[in-house]
Write a protein that holds these residues in place. Structure first.
Motif, PDB file in Angstrom:
ATOM      1  N   ASN A 176       0.662   3.075  -4.432  1.00 35.52           N
ATOM      2  CA  ASN A 176       2.106   3.332  -4.039  1.00 35.52           C
ATOM      3  C   ASN A 176       2.853   2.086  -4.334  1.00 35.52           C
ATOM      4  O   ASN A 176       2.242   1.246  -5.302  1.00 35.52           O
ATOM      5  CB  ASN A 176       2.003   3.276  -2.471  1.00 35.52           C
ATOM      6  N   CYS A 177       4.074   1.712  -3.745  1.00 37.40           N
ATOM      7  CA  CYS A 177       4.964   0.793  -4.303  1.00 37.40           C
ATOM      8  C   CYS A 177       4.166  -0.675  -4.045  1.00 37.40           C
ATOM      9  O   CYS A 177       4.406  -1.700  -4.933  1.00 37.40           O
ATOM     10  CB  CYS A 177       6.207   0.687  -3.607  1.00 37.40           C
ATOM     11  N   ILE A 178       3.358  -0.838  -2.935  1.00 34.57           N
ATOM     12  CA  ILE A 178       2.808  -1.956  -2.725  1.00 34.57           C
ATOM     13  C   ILE A 178       1.685  -2.245  -3.979  1.00 34.57           C
ATOM     14  O   ILE A 178       1.552  -3.431  -4.559  1.00 34.57           O
ATOM     15  CB  ILE A 178       1.676  -1.696  -1.533  1.00 34.57           C
ATOM     16  N   TYR A 199       9.697  -7.861  -0.139  1.00 35.98           N
ATOM     17  CA  TYR A 199       9.603  -6.640   0.675  1.00 35.98           C
ATOM     18  C   TYR A 199      10.391  -6.579   1.928  1.00 35.98           C
ATOM     19  O   TYR A 199      10.973  -7.631   2.072  1.00 35.98           O
ATOM     20  CB  TYR A 199       8.122  -6.401   1.194  1.00 35.98           C
ATOM     21  N   VAL A 200      10.786  -5.410   2.099  1.00 36.06           N
ATOM     22  CA  VAL A 200      11.658  -5.086   3.661  1.00 36.06           C
ATOM     23  C   VAL A 200      10.780  -4.188   4.299  1.00 36.06           C
ATOM     24  O   VAL A 200      10.135  -3.278   3.919  1.00 36.06           O
ATOM     25  CB  VAL A 200      12.973  -4.486   3.136  1.00 36.06           C
ATOM     26  N   ILE A 201      10.516  -4.725   5.537  1.00 35.46           N
ATOM     27  CA  ILE A 201      10.176  -3.694   6.664  1.00 35.46           C
ATOM     28  C   ILE A 201      10.641  -2.618   6.865  1.00 35.46           C
ATOM     29  O   ILE A 201      10.020  -1.549   7.500  1.00 35.46           O
ATOM     30  CB  ILE A 201       9.482  -4.464   7.743  1.00 35.46           C
ATOM     31  N   GLU A 208      12.056   3.459   6.787  1.00 32.80           N
ATOM     32  CA  GLU A 208      11.057   3.271   5.430  1.00 32.80           C
ATOM     33  C   GLU A 208      10.934   1.691   5.234  1.00 32.80           C
ATOM     34  O   GLU A 208      12.231   1.035   5.055  1.00 32.80           O
ATOM     35  CB  GLU A 208      11.134   4.058   4.304  1.00 32.80           C
ATOM     36  N   ASP A 209       9.488   1.451   4.718  1.00 28.75           N
ATOM     37  CA  ASP A 209       9.537  -0.002   4.140  1.00 28.75           C
ATOM     38  C   ASP A 209       9.614   0.024   2.557  1.00 28.75           C
ATOM     39  O   ASP A 209       9.644   1.222   1.948  1.00 28.75           O
ATOM     40  CB  ASP A 209       8.482  -0.760   4.583  1.00 28.75           C
TER      41      ASP A 209
END
Length: 225
Positions: A176-178, A199-201, A208-209
């Motif tokens: 995923n994006c991580i 990142y944004v939580i 969504e993060d």
């Protein structure tokens, strides 16, 4: 009863003393090993390697640092080889990227991104993507070109939970994006380009993060979503 208490008190003191001696001896041996390793590092002809080593020593846990420093291939210590290559690329490309040494230490030199299994990723990534640096002028352009290559055959999936290293990314081609943000850090840092993960939580309008990369470009941070 008085003598029994005395005996038990003596036993407790002996046990406590033995524990303290063990702890102190462990600290001593740990410190002695790191001092010995630093002496070996100090034999390196490039003073920036020594400075980079000191930075890692100050910012990575002792247990993790020891594990990294003890990895070898034959007679070659992998982390020392990794640091030397990173500094060499930094020295060659610094006229192009204009990166202060403290920024290099923070966003190029680290041998790990998270807590993945350590492998020799730096030279492999450099050899694979060095041609892109020659064809592009800015770090953003280099990032875009590498990203386009990495996305070939890559499948977006939230099913991948484990932390991967560069070799596993190349084999699995999934995440995923991580994982995507982590994957591109290897070639960017291998080319001497300071990069990290932001990142944004949760978004203000979407529950969504999200995770993305940030680059150092001409003295400022540039977000690459």
């Amino acid at each position: 009863m008085k003598y029994t208490r005395f005996i038990w008190g003596g036993i407790c003191l002996l046990l406590l003393g033995g524990t303290l001696v063990f702890i102190l001896n462990s600290d001593y041996h740990e410190e002695a090993d790191l001092i010995r390793i630093r002496k070996r590092i100090c034999l390196h002809e490039d003073s920036l390697v020594i400075q980079g080593f000191d930075f890692l020593m100050q910012n990575i846990s002792v247990s993790k640092m020891e594990g990294l420093l003890n990895k070898k291939e034959g007679d070659v210590y992998l982390l020392e080889k990794d640091m030397a290559h990173a500094v060499d690329v930094y020295t060659k490309n610094n006229l192009k990227w204009k990166v202060p040494f403290d920024v290099f230490c923070e966003y190029v030199l680290p041998p790990l991104v998270y807590d993945e299994e350590y492998i020799c990723w730096r030279k492999v990534c450099y050899d694979k993507y060095a041609y892109i640096v020659e064809r592009n002028k800015s770090t953003v352009e280099v990032c875009s070109a590498i990203n386009a290559d990495l996305m070939k055959g890559f499948v977006f999936s939230d099913s991948v939970k484990q932390i991967q290293n560069w070799s596993q990314f190349q084999k699995n081609k999934k995440g995923n994006c991580i994982q995507m943000s982590q994957m591109i850090l290897y070639p960017l840092r291998a080319l001497g380009i300071p990069a990290t993960i932001d990142y944004v939580i949760v978004w203000g309008n979407v529950n969504e993060d999200h995770t993305w990369n940030a680059l150092y470009e001409d003295g400022i941070k540039v977000d690459i979503c």
